[in-house]
Design an enzyme around this catalytic site. Sequence first.
Site, PDB file in Angstrom:
ATOM      1  N   GLY A  74      -7.166  -4.606   3.197  1.00 19.07           N
ATOM      2  CA  GLY A  74      -6.879  -4.822   1.817  1.00 19.07           C
ATOM      3  C   GLY A  74      -6.795  -6.002   1.803  1.00 19.07           C
ATOM      4  CB  SER A  75      -5.165  -9.132   2.361  1.00 17.09           C
ATOM      5  OG  SER A  75      -3.410  -8.664   2.930  1.00 17.09           O
ATOM      6  CG  ASN A 155       1.684  -3.071  -4.361  1.00 19.47           C
ATOM      7  OD1 ASN A 155       1.079  -3.618  -5.054  1.00 19.47           O
ATOM      8  ND2 ASN A 155       2.975  -4.019  -4.074  1.00 19.47           N
ATOM      9  CD  GLN A 183       0.269   0.952  -2.235  1.00 16.92           C
ATOM     10  OE1 GLN A 183       0.552   2.192  -2.042  1.00 16.92           O
ATOM     11  NE2 GLN A 183       0.651   0.300  -1.333  1.00 16.92           N
ATOM     12  CB  SER A 203      -5.563  -1.247   3.159  1.00 15.67           C
ATOM     13  OG  SER A 203      -4.867  -1.515   4.537  1.00 15.67           O
ATOM     14  N   GLY A 204      -6.479   0.885   5.842  1.00 13.43           N
ATOM     15  CA  GLY A 204      -6.010   1.828   6.723  1.00 13.43           C
ATOM     16  C   GLY A 204      -4.627   1.832   6.637  1.00 13.43           C
ATOM     17  CG  HIS A 205      -1.207  -1.147   7.001  1.00 13.96           C
ATOM     18  ND1 HIS A 205       0.031  -0.963   6.430  1.00 13.96           N
ATOM     19  CD2 HIS A 205      -1.757  -2.512   6.190  1.00 13.96           C
ATOM     20  CE1 HIS A 205      -0.042  -2.178   5.604  1.00 13.96           C
ATOM     21  NE2 HIS A 205      -1.272  -2.727   5.711  1.00 13.96           N
ATOM     22  CB  THR A 241     -17.429  -7.575  18.460  1.00 13.01           C
ATOM     23  OG1 THR A 241     -17.557  -8.521  19.267  1.00 13.01           O
ATOM     24  CG2 THR A 241     -17.944  -6.314  18.961  1.00 13.01           C
ATOM     25  CB  CYS A 328       4.493  -9.155   0.267  1.00 10.93           C
ATOM     26  SG  CYS A 328       3.303  -7.560   0.694  1.00 10.93           S
TER      27      CYS A 328
HETATM   28  C1  LIG Z   1      -1.357  -2.743   1.236  1.00 10.16           C
HETATM   29  C2  LIG Z   1      -1.658  -3.491   0.197  1.00 10.16           C
HETATM   30  C3  LIG Z   1      -2.493  -4.583  -0.070  1.00 10.16           C
HETATM   31  C4  LIG Z   1      -2.825  -5.170   1.536  1.00 10.16           C
HETATM   32  O1  LIG Z   1      -3.533  -5.189   2.440  1.00 10.16           O
HETATM   33  P1  LIG Z   1      -3.584  -5.578   3.848  1.00 10.16           P
HETATM   34  O2  LIG Z   1      -4.533  -4.176   4.794  1.00 10.16           O
HETATM   35  O3  LIG Z   1      -2.026  -5.291   4.251  1.00 10.16           O
HETATM   36  O4  LIG Z   1      -4.028  -6.447   4.021  1.00 10.16           O
HETATM   37  C5  LIG Z   1      -2.837  -4.834  -1.020  1.00 10.16           C
HETATM   38  N1  LIG Z   1      -2.917  -4.459  -2.020  1.00 10.16           N
HETATM   39  C6  LIG Z   1      -1.988  -3.497  -1.947  1.00 10.16           C
HETATM   40  C7  LIG Z   1      -1.487  -2.809  -3.352  1.00 10.16           C
HETATM   41  C8  LIG Z   1      -1.184  -3.185  -1.635  1.00 10.16           C
HETATM   42  O5  LIG Z   1      -0.345  -2.183  -1.586  1.00 10.16           O
END
Ligand SMILES: *Cc1c(COP(=O)(O)O)cnc(C)c1O
Length: 400
Positions: A74-75, A155, A183, A203-205, A241, A328
């Site tokens: 996401g970042s 978030n 989110q 974002s995947g996680h 890669t 964070c």
């Molecule tokens: C977690 C989050 C991010 C960051 O994503 P990462 O994959 O951890 O870099 C950015 N924006 C929002 C709203 C998030 O909740």
Amino acid sequence: MDNKKVIYCDNAATTAVSKRALEAALPYFTEEYGNASSIYMHGQNAAKAILAAREKIAGILGCKASEIFFTSGGSESDNWAIKGAALLGKKKGKNHIVTTVFEHHAVLHTCEFLETQGYEVTYVPVDENGLVNPADIESAIKDTTCLVTVMFANNEIGTIQPIEEIAKICKEKKVYFHTDAVQAVGNVEINVKEMGIDMLSLSGHKIHAPKGIGALYVRGGINLPNLIHGGAQERGKRAGTENVASIIALSVALEDACKDISAKQERLSKKRDRLIDGILKIQQTRLNGDRNKRLCSNVNISIRGVEGESLLLMLDMYGIMASSGSACTSGSLDPSHVLLAIGLPHEIAHGSLRLSISDEVSDEDVDYILETIPKVVDRLRSMSPLWERICKNEGLTGTI
Ligand SMILES: *Cc1c(COP(=O)(O)O)cnc(C)c1O
């Protein structure tokens, strides 16, 4: 404490990798480890798998495969969209960006950096329910605006923003519109074409894929400059890669997250509402964020006379993993910028609890959480000089 129960309620911070995502990814660590840029079979198998994943993700978001770029999360997606649009704007003499005060730091800190590079940024406020007013975005746009970036869902407090309306305004004003949907993905139906979104970060996680993988949707026709220069990966736009295993896992996790979202909303919002109603029975508490326009997974409540970190530590002893503000910002003593943005005084913003649930949290878990939190709050308040002062000065009744 002899209680072995573990209830994970911090899915907005990160999620467990799903079994299906893990199993789909595993062969790409071992048998199919080829570099997708190589011409022998191993490499080509990886290349084919990446293409299939890209097509799957595009199908889910309602765009073309050529509009999906894999990133590290996401970042990175946020940085790329914002810095890229800023550079495109500069070429046309446009150096103004519109965002909101309660974005994720990946957006806010990128904007603050751009301010040091000669850009001008307008940080639009949000109302006391944590909602952005599209009219405020409209009046912030100027002739020099090159980008509007507004998060899809917050978030910390889970509020869902009027993204389609904002996208429509941007289209009329001919300004690019980016949304951080990290989110929202999997919790809200999203179709980037129908909604008029130009760029979207995911974002995947946060959706049961591994950490360190994400994607940026960029509408065809927007020639975003590279954030990372080097090889020809991602159609020459993002060198390095490919993280093949994680890309495969992302596509599987996204597919699962977006399958039957309305059923998920119904299941989770029932548990969410039980948690909200149950915790609000404790005196001197308040729900943060709009009651209805919120993620089905998000509970965020301020509890007066209780310090956030102590509450989290005590809950952890009872096996409940939660957060106060966002992961964070914890570790710093500053109160959440999101809670301050919706008008909470520092003292109340410090004592906030976020529970972000998933289907893993059962009805029995909800019962247990609702038994545990009042006990823990009572305990902490009985030790708190702040609470003593509140009781003496204001009495015990009333809301905050
Ligand atoms: C977690 C989050 C991010 C960051 O994503 P990462 O994959 O951890 O870099 C950015 N924006 C929002 C709203 C998030 O909740």
